[in-house]
Motif scaffolding. Sequence first.
Motif, mmCIF file in Angstrom:
data_model
loop_
_atom_site.group_PDB
_atom_site.id
_atom_site.type_symbol
_atom_site.label_atom_id
_atom_site.label_comp_id
_atom_site.label_asym_id
_atom_site.label_seq_id
_atom_site.Cartn_x
_atom_site.Cartn_y
_atom_site.Cartn_z
ATOM 1 N N ASN A 1 20.494 30.157 12.396
ATOM 2 C CA ASN A 1 19.437 31.002 11.840
ATOM 3 C C ASN A 1 18.209 31.106 12.731
ATOM 4 O OD1 ASN A 1 18.455 28.485 11.370
ATOM 5 N ND2 ASN A 1 18.061 28.755 9.187
ATOM 6 N N THR A 2 18.301 30.550 13.956
ATOM 7 C CA THR A 2 17.233 30.825 14.916
ATOM 8 C C THR A 2 17.720 31.788 16.002
ATOM 9 O OG1 THR A 2 17.859 28.885 16.183
ATOM 10 C CG2 THR A 2 16.096 28.609 14.576
ATOM 11 N N GLY A 3 18.966 32.234 15.881
ATOM 12 C CA GLY A 3 19.477 33.224 16.812
ATOM 13 C C GLY A 3 20.374 32.675 17.911
ATOM 14 N N ASN A 4 20.505 31.359 17.994
ATOM 15 C CA ASN A 4 21.399 30.791 19.008
ATOM 16 C C ASN A 4 22.853 31.039 18.624
ATOM 17 O OD1 ASN A 4 19.192 29.679 20.292
ATOM 18 N ND2 ASN A 4 19.318 27.801 19.066
ATOM 19 N N VAL A 5 23.672 31.335 19.637
ATOM 20 C CA VAL A 5 25.094 31.508 19.367
ATOM 21 C C VAL A 5 25.741 30.128 19.316
ATOM 22 C CG1 VAL A 5 27.242 32.455 20.223
ATOM 23 C CG2 VAL A 5 25.125 33.757 20.468
ATOM 24 N N GLU A 6 26.319 29.795 18.178
ATOM 25 C CA GLU A 6 26.932 28.476 18.043
ATOM 26 C C GLU A 6 28.432 28.551 18.297
ATOM 27 O OE1 GLU A 6 25.484 25.659 17.706
ATOM 28 O OE2 GLU A 6 23.440 26.267 17.218
ATOM 29 N N ILE A 7 29.051 29.618 17.837
ATOM 30 C CA ILE A 7 30.468 29.810 18.124
ATOM 31 C C ILE A 7 30.585 31.173 18.805
ATOM 32 C CG2 ILE A 7 32.793 29.952 17.176
ATOM 33 C CD1 ILE A 7 31.799 28.352 14.781
ATOM 34 N N PRO A 8 30.895 31.201 20.105
ATOM 35 C CA PRO A 8 30.934 32.476 20.826
ATOM 36 C C PRO A 8 32.085 33.357 20.368
ATOM 37 C CG PRO A 8 31.614 30.656 22.249
ATOM 38 C CD PRO A 8 31.168 30.046 20.963
ATOM 39 N N ALA A 9 31.956 34.643 20.658
ATOM 40 C CA ALA A 9 33.006 35.589 20.279
ATOM 41 C C ALA A 9 34.334 35.165 20.901
ATOM 42 C CB ALA A 9 32.625 36.986 20.745
ATOM 43 N N GLY A 10 35.385 35.339 20.159
ATOM 44 C CA GLY A 10 36.700 35.002 20.686
ATOM 45 C C GLY A 10 37.095 33.561 20.469
ATOM 46 N N THR A 11 36.153 32.745 20.024
ATOM 47 C CA THR A 11 36.485 31.347 19.739
ATOM 48 C C THR A 11 36.608 31.181 18.227
ATOM 49 O OG1 THR A 11 35.014 30.806 21.548
ATOM 50 C CG2 THR A 11 35.808 28.979 20.211
ATOM 51 N N ALA A 12 37.570 30.412 17.839
ATOM 52 C CA ALA A 12 37.680 30.098 16.417
ATOM 53 C C ALA A 12 38.069 28.640 16.292
ATOM 54 C CB ALA A 12 38.714 30.988 15.756
ATOM 55 N N TYR A 13 37.503 27.991 15.317
ATOM 56 C CA TYR A 13 37.837 26.583 15.104
ATOM 57 C C TYR A 13 38.638 26.437 13.829
ATOM 58 C CZ TYR A 13 34.286 25.524 18.599
ATOM 59 O OH TYR A 13 33.550 25.445 19.736
ATOM 60 N N LYS A 14 39.689 25.647 13.922
ATOM 61 C CA LYS A 14 40.359 25.227 12.689
ATOM 62 C C LYS A 14 39.411 24.292 11.949
ATOM 63 C CE LYS A 14 45.211 25.252 13.932
ATOM 64 N NZ LYS A 14 46.249 24.427 14.526
ATOM 65 N N ILE A 15 39.550 24.238 10.623
ATOM 66 C CA ILE A 15 38.558 23.429 9.922
ATOM 67 C C ILE A 15 38.735 21.940 10.184
ATOM 68 C CG2 ILE A 15 37.941 25.034 8.089
ATOM 69 C CD1 ILE A 15 39.841 23.345 6.335
ATOM 70 N N THR A 16 39.859 21.529 10.755
ATOM 71 C CA THR A 16 40.008 20.112 11.071
ATOM 72 C C THR A 16 39.476 19.788 12.467
ATOM 73 O OG1 THR A 16 42.234 20.664 11.738
ATOM 74 C CG2 THR A 16 41.976 19.650 9.582
ATOM 75 N N ASP A 17 38.989 20.803 13.169
ATOM 76 C CA ASP A 17 38.495 20.594 14.531
ATOM 77 C C ASP A 17 37.343 19.597 14.548
ATOM 78 O OD1 ASP A 17 37.208 21.019 17.108
ATOM 79 O OD2 ASP A 17 38.592 22.725 17.256
ATOM 80 N N PRO A 18 37.451 18.569 15.402
ATOM 81 C CA PRO A 18 36.377 17.564 15.425
ATOM 82 C C PRO A 18 35.022 18.148 15.820
ATOM 83 C CG PRO A 18 38.027 17.143 17.135
ATOM 84 C CD PRO A 18 38.582 18.214 16.268
ATOM 85 N N LYS A 19 35.045 19.291 16.515
ATOM 86 C CA LYS A 19 33.783 19.929 16.911
ATOM 87 C C LYS A 19 32.919 20.250 15.682
ATOM 88 C CE LYS A 19 32.127 22.429 20.688
ATOM 89 N NZ LYS A 19 30.769 22.275 20.532
ATOM 90 N N LEU A 20 33.596 20.537 14.591
ATOM 91 C CA LEU A 20 32.851 20.943 13.400
ATOM 92 C C LEU A 20 32.090 19.789 12.756
ATOM 93 C CD1 LEU A 20 35.446 23.317 11.747
ATOM 94 C CD2 LEU A 20 33.482 23.932 13.113
ATOM 95 N N THR A 21 32.512 18.568 13.078
ATOM 96 C CA THR A 21 31.771 17.435 12.509
ATOM 97 C C THR A 21 30.429 17.272 13.196
ATOM 98 O OG1 THR A 21 32.795 15.891 14.025
ATOM 99 C CG2 THR A 21 33.882 16.195 11.907
ATOM 100 N N GLN A 22 30.197 18.069 14.237
ATOM 101 C CA GLN A 22 28.902 17.965 14.919
ATOM 102 C C GLN A 22 27.936 19.059 14.485
ATOM 103 O OE1 GLN A 22 30.121 18.001 18.999
ATOM 104 N NE2 GLN A 22 31.372 16.182 18.637
ATOM 105 N N ILE A 23 28.318 19.848 13.499
ATOM 106 C CA ILE A 23 27.433 20.931 13.062
ATOM 107 C C ILE A 23 26.121 20.356 12.545
ATOM 108 C CG2 ILE A 23 27.107 22.642 11.232
ATOM 109 C CD1 ILE A 23 29.980 23.425 11.551
ATOM 110 N N ASP A 24 25.035 20.787 13.155
ATOM 111 C CA ASP A 24 23.738 20.343 12.650
ATOM 112 C C ASP A 24 22.790 21.526 12.526
ATOM 113 O OD1 ASP A 24 23.408 20.876 15.285
ATOM 114 O OD2 ASP A 24 22.404 18.993 15.800
ATOM 115 N N TRP A 25 23.364 22.720 12.386
ATOM 116 C CA TRP A 25 22.542 23.922 12.293
ATOM 117 C C TRP A 25 22.864 24.646 11.002
ATOM 118 C CZ3 TRP A 25 26.534 27.409 12.169
ATOM 119 C CH2 TRP A 25 27.704 27.053 12.856
#
Lengths: 397, 318
Positions: free
Chosen positions: A363-387
């Motif tokens: 919500n500040t305008g930064n791209v967190e997941i770029p176009a063309g990328t998709a994460y499965k919900i079990t992806d460990p990357k998602l446990t780092q979401i802090d935005w």
Amino acid sequence: MSTRKYLYIPRRQVIRGLLATAAFGATSKLWTGCASTPSDTQAGAGGEASPVSDKPLVMGFIYVGAKDDYGWNQAQAMGAAEVAKLSGVKIVEQASVPETKEVQEVMRNMIEQDGATILFPTSFGYFDPHILQVAKDYPEVQFFHAGTLWKEGLPDNIGSYFALVDEGQFIAGRVAAMTSKTGKLGFVAAKPINPVLRNINPFILGARSVKPDIKMQVIFTGDWSLPVKEAEATNSLADQGIDVVAMHVDSPKVVIETAEKRGIYSSGFHAAQNDLAPKGYLTGTAYKWGTIFKNYVEMIQGGKTLMNGGIPHQVIGSLKEGYIELAPFGPAVSEEAKKDAEDVKAKIIDGSMMVYKGVVKDNTGNVEIPAGTAYKITDPKLTQIDWLAEGVIGKTS
Amino acid sequence: MAAEALGWWGVPLGIFAGTLRGSAPFLFVSLGECLTEKSGKINLGLEGTLLTGAMSAYAISYLGAEKWGVPSALSPWLGVLVAGCAGMVLGLIHAWLSQQPKVNDIAVGIAMIIFGSGIAFFFGKPFIQPKAPQLPTIDIGGWSTMPAVQSALKISPLFILGVFIAPLMAWFFKSTRWGLFVRAVGDSPDAALAMGVSIKKVRMLCIIAGSFLAGIGGACLSLYYPGIWSESISSGQGLMAVALVIFARWNPIQCLWASLFFGGAQAIGPALQAVGIEQGRYLFNAAPYVLTLLIMIITCSPKKTLSGAPGALGTISG
């Protein structure tokens, strides 16, 4: 003075008394449950607790709060009630056990007195150090903890199970967006931490996938259970013209009832809360722990254990595995929205639709997941979401 | 138009509405504690009394309407009454214990917090889930077309009752014979004894009456706002209300202002976040405590002790 006389007890008598008490304590096994003497009891208990096939499987469930709070604990307790119906299973339960040494006592009691061989201490904070401690003392007993905290190197008899709510909240967000008349959503959350953000973000992502300009105001109350503040937050949101409120707090009862009183819609969490708001309840993500628990029972009755590697240490799932479900739709949800929800659910299950699919901005305008990328919900990357995702009004700090 | 956002007006409205909604428990508990402390005893146990009151009010309201066939308009009031009586029982225990020779009333009070909340949690288990009939509200917002204003002006009759009790209690202390007894017992037990007043009886009655009020405060929580029974319903409001009495200098009228102030302060954090002010939300949530500290610092003086404190407050009876 005069008081000294009747309070005077000879020193020898005191010493004698203390010695006698100590001797009694050492010889009797009265205090076997105490944490101070675990090494004494460990061997005997381990032998007794080893599974005997003709005996029922005793499963112990421990909850941090009341088990009918319309929240996390109720969801777990409903799962426990489901396994209790299975043949050859007996459950013992204890509610309102704080995340302190007390839970260790409860676990030891369940093992020693009730003969439990499977334990489900369901609260997050039970894990470290309490489960770790007790699991070491009872290597034959299996401990299953709700979360994703099991790591390589921890005792072999501990497992983690967890249900991810992202997909459920995504659909709930779509339903909310389709029902909202003012185009403003609200969210009452406890704390800005990852599991909560992974409830807020999918909700707005879902809502925005229907109405791309919808906004959601989030209010953090600061703790898991603050009824007055939750009610205030809901009222403040209603004052701002928000007409759908979602939440992530321990017990959603206050938020849902307050929303109903204010005549706005609510989207639930943890368990189905339709009867709290017969008019305004839309839907919500409900856990189906029963599915996971039943799977465990099946595996254990089939002779598999965590220790022999038959049961995976981390069990994780979502819509597809049936670990979560959508609560029944309330009367305010249109036929169109119901149909859409079912369609999206089918698409998510077969993998043709994903919650975290680029471009996702915060919500500040930064791209967190770029176009063309998709994460499965079990992806460990998602446990780092802090935005917070675009469209959410609020800050994580 | 009706559903239009209030924008910035939502903040003062939210705080105002929060004051009307949230201050009743503070008011009842602090008035109860004021009465108790005026007689020279401290009852910290009102936190436990508040929880017991909340639980019993909710339980009776639910059982009355669902199981015993009491009309659902009446059963919440029955709940309020029972909450007060449950408070009186806890008050009786405290009054009896704390007047034993060489017993410290603070220690008894802490024990009573644990006892009261334990009782409430133990008997309250089956009532977490059900929905109990709520107390009716007095709607005085009918003139406005805005639902936000209408909802803000739904006032609990208990709150109005509390607002009337405050001046009544001030008058009681100042102008009645019994009020004089209470003050005498609290300020100078020796003088009271010389007047022929039984210190024990006066204190016993004051503590019991104070606990009755605190029990009703609990009923405000569970039957009006937020209107549920859960184990975290009080979140320390009882203890805060006890502190409020010191803040209010043992004056019932000031107890009223202080309660309004604390009730409103609870709404500051959520109201500001609702209009998108996120900065320093932890500070806003801590606003009541920060303001208390500030006022304590501003009003304190190194030259004199707290004015208005009953002279015999907290002394241990030999």
